[in-house]
Design an enzyme around this catalytic site. Structure first.
Site, PDB file in Angstrom:
ATOM      1  N   TRP A  46       0.844  -1.197   0.000  1.00  0.00           N
ATOM      2  CA  TRP A  46       0.000   0.000   0.000  1.00  0.00           C
ATOM      3  C   TRP A  46       0.880   1.249   0.000  1.00  0.00           C
ATOM      4  O   TRP A  46       0.540   2.254  -0.628  1.00  0.00           O
ATOM      5  CB  TRP A  46      -0.911  -0.007   1.242  1.00  0.00           C
ATOM      6  CG  TRP A  46      -1.743   1.248   1.365  1.00  0.00           C
ATOM      7  CD1 TRP A  46      -2.997   1.455   0.863  1.00  0.00           C
ATOM      8  CD2 TRP A  46      -1.366   2.469   2.020  1.00  0.00           C
ATOM      9  NE1 TRP A  46      -3.430   2.710   1.156  1.00  0.00           N
ATOM     10  CE2 TRP A  46      -2.449   3.364   1.871  1.00  0.00           C
ATOM     11  CE3 TRP A  46      -0.241   2.879   2.714  1.00  0.00           C
ATOM     12  CZ2 TRP A  46      -2.434   4.649   2.387  1.00  0.00           C
ATOM     13  CZ3 TRP A  46      -0.211   4.168   3.230  1.00  0.00           C
ATOM     14  CH2 TRP A  46      -1.302   5.040   3.064  1.00  0.00           C
ATOM     15  N   HIS A  47       2.025   1.183   0.712  1.00  0.00           N
ATOM     16  CA  HIS A  47       2.889   2.356   0.816  1.00  0.00           C
ATOM     17  C   HIS A  47       3.533   2.734  -0.507  1.00  0.00           C
ATOM     18  O   HIS A  47       3.869   3.886  -0.720  1.00  0.00           O
ATOM     19  CB  HIS A  47       3.971   2.135   1.866  1.00  0.00           C
ATOM     20  CG  HIS A  47       3.456   2.301   3.255  1.00  0.00           C
ATOM     21  ND1 HIS A  47       2.796   1.296   3.910  1.00  0.00           N
ATOM     22  CD2 HIS A  47       3.464   3.355   4.103  1.00  0.00           C
ATOM     23  CE1 HIS A  47       2.434   1.739   5.098  1.00  0.00           C
ATOM     24  NE2 HIS A  47       2.817   2.975   5.253  1.00  0.00           N
ATOM     25  N   GLY A  48       3.754   1.761  -1.353  1.00  0.00           N
ATOM     26  CA  GLY A  48       4.338   2.139  -2.633  1.00  0.00           C
ATOM     27  C   GLY A  48       4.705   0.920  -3.435  1.00  0.00           C
ATOM     28  O   GLY A  48       4.865  -0.180  -2.900  1.00  0.00           O
TER      29      GLY A  48
END
Lengths: 498, 79
Positions: free
Chosen positions: A342-344
């Site tokens: 989700w963060h990247g």
């Protein structure tokens, strides 16, 4: 006549990708105070207030993202009707169709903008095909507003709430400017009922909001930006040029920087929402006081971890329940890999998530023996054990953040190698001498963090009893203090890139 | 009403004394000591085993308190 340069004003108000309106910038504060004044003028008219908020929210998003404002509007329209359709469906099958439509729509856009190039790169790297990277710009805040909208749809599907009839209310929920760019990922069930409420702030609300905004500014500008520019970035850019002691301090410093950056943002977001009469969900609860990794995730980025707990972990766990512990472990690892992803779109974030999945799985496996051990040696309520647990948890977390921060995997390994093979404890004194302000700020940051949380409540109570002029003086003093330390331009918030 | 049988299963699974624990229709998992997200699945499996029923995943996810769980069990047992 008045010497006003209108082209300058339009420059300020038009979309500029290099200059989103950051919380903490003086222009933002000026516009926000103006908004508050108008908002209070229309305090009695719900319709006028909500309309003003929607317009201001759209302006803030447009200023940061330009044409992508249209995508945000599309998101609100589509999900409102998916929710309505689901609510009107008489059968489970019908509900499932709307769930599927919403998942394809929301995740499809998120995956397209955020992950396409990652997958293309992976195909190229593993020699599966000869493709070219696409020229895709990711709309700001898409990870946050997509998850906000999905929670609305999923809560209707799980019968936790009824769909709203008011498009206006739903539109404000999706576009609400305090949390549009970086969360907290609020839940519709909590937010929507607040839209229709009368606008009324108690002394305590105002004091709480002021406290949050002041703490947020101190955390973000005074601590996070300062230690990052003056120390942490330098070490992470070339870890081999520094000794192990400095690398270790940079690792601890980065843990503090990330916390102060992101929780500082969340504090300001929650504070300004409160001044507008909205209570957003809590996002951080003294995470470095956690005594275990699972405790850490109940305190760090709570709005994301609780989202994944409710909509990913629980369904997986129930589906795999007959596998008992193994089912739990699989569900945990999948959930945390997704937290990372989700963060990247990068292997580093995937690895970081996997690491936390492994931490959690190991924690689950040793849970039984650990309990017995504590019971046998009567350690359960011992303060020393608590301190050791906090120390170990913090180090595990800080270790994982090396991979979160490092420019690439090799330099992350360099950081670890320097700490193990080139520690040189004697350099600590030199560090304190030559980086005195950085050292003081790191110390201050952790010191403030470990103060009893009741102190915060007491300060808010004290602040709430003060005259509005005294409050204004205190706010001005804090802004002045922050401005003294501010070393360069306001740094972009780390979580904007997600 | 929460049946004694359901209360006993929950307490056995969490090593709690049923005499000292209050569980009613409105009780939610976090209010019961030890009932956390990790051992939630164990409690569900224990209930299924004891009552000889099988829930659908979605049915379990929709239960937001013990009362809802009791109604779900009742609906399966009376079939």
């Amino acid at each position: 006549m008045l010497g006003i340069d209108f082209s300058k004003i339009s420059d300020i108000l038009l979309f500029d990708p290099r200059d989103p309106l950051l919380f903490g910038s003086s222009l933002f504060f000026f516009l926000f105070v103006a908004l508050l004044l108008i908002y209070r003028l229309f305090a009695k008219s719900n319709n006028a207030r909500v309309s003003i908020l929607i317009l201001f929210s759209m302006f803030i998003y447009y200023k940061a993202s330009g044409i992508f404002l249209l995508l945000l509007i599309l998101n609100a329209v589509a999900n409102f009707y998916f929710g309505k359709g689901m609510g009107n469906s008489k059968t489970q099958g019908g509900k499932r169709v709307f769930l599927l439509l919403s998942l394809v729509f929301n995740l499809g856009l998120l995956v397209y903008f955020k992950y396409t190039n990652f997958f293309i790169q992976a195909i190229i790297d593993f020699n599966f095909g000869n493709l070219e990277l696409l020229d895709i710009i990711m709309p700001l805040g898409i990870s946050f507003y997509t998850f906000k909208s999905l929670s609305y749809i999923l809560d209707i599907y799980l019968e936790m709430m009824e769909p709203t009839d008011s498009f206006r209310d739903y539109f404000l929920f999706v576009t609400f400017f305090p949390n549009i760019l970086s969360g907290p990922i609020d839940r519709a069930a909590k937010f929507l009922p607040q839209v229709k409420k009368d606008y009324f702030l108690t002394d305590k609300d105002i004091a709480m909001a002021l406290m949050l905004i002041m703490m947020g500014l101190v955390k973000k500008i005074m601590i996070a930006d300062y230690i990052s520019l003056n120390f942490v970035d330098r070490v992470f850019d070339e870890p081999v040029r520094f000794t192990g002691v400095e690398n270790l301090l940079a690792v601890y410093g980065y843990a503090l920087q990330l916390y102060c950056d992101f929780s500082g943002y969340s504090d300001i977001a929650i504070g300004i929402a409160l001044l507008l009469g909205f209570k957003l969900m809590e996002n951080f609860n003294y995470p470095f006081k956690a005594k275990s990794i699972s405790d850490f995730w109940k305190r760090w980025h709570i709005s994301l971890s609780s989202w994944l707990l409710d909509y990913v972990f629980r369904p997986l766990q129930i589906g795999l329940r007959n596998w008992r512990k193994a089912g739990n472990i699989i569900a945990l690892v999948i959930t945390f890999v997704l937290v990372g992803f989700w963060h990247g779109a990068s292997w580093a974030f995937l690895f970081w998530g996997l690491l936390h999945g492994i931490y959690m799985a190991v924690g689950l496996i040793v849970q039984g023996p650990k309990k017995k051990f504590y019971l046998k040696y009567k350690l359960n309520n011992s303060k020393i054990l608590g301190a050791i647990q906090i120390f170990i948890t913090f180090n595990l977390v800080a270790f994982s953040f090396i991979f979160f921060r490092a420019n690439d995997f090799e330099s992350a390994i360099d950081v670890v190698k320097q700490i193990i093979y080139f520690f040189k404890p004697g350099v600590f004194v030199q560090f304190v001498e030559s980086f005195t302000p950085t050292f003081v700020l790191i110390f201050l940051g952790f010191f403030l963090h470990f103060l009893p949380s009741s102190l915060n409540d007491k300060t808010v109570t004290l602040l709430s009893k003060m005259n509005i002029f005294v409050q204004a003086i205190i706010l001005t003093l804090i802004i002045w203090l922050v401005a003294q330390v501010q070393s360069a331009d306001l740094q972009p918030f780390i979580y904007f890139q997600f | 009403m929460i049946s004694d049988r359901l209360k006993k299963i929950i307490c056995d699974e969490l090593y709690l004394d049923p005499e000292t624990i209050e569980i009613n229709d409105e009780t939610q998992a976090p209010e019961v000591p030890g009932w956390d997200s990790l051992n939630h699945a164990n409690i569900i499996v224990a209930i299924e085993k004891d009552f000889g029923v099988r829930f659908k995943g979605l049915e379990v996810l929709k239960c937001n308190n013990v009362g809802a769980l009791q109604r779900l069990i009742d609906s399966k047992v009376s079939l």
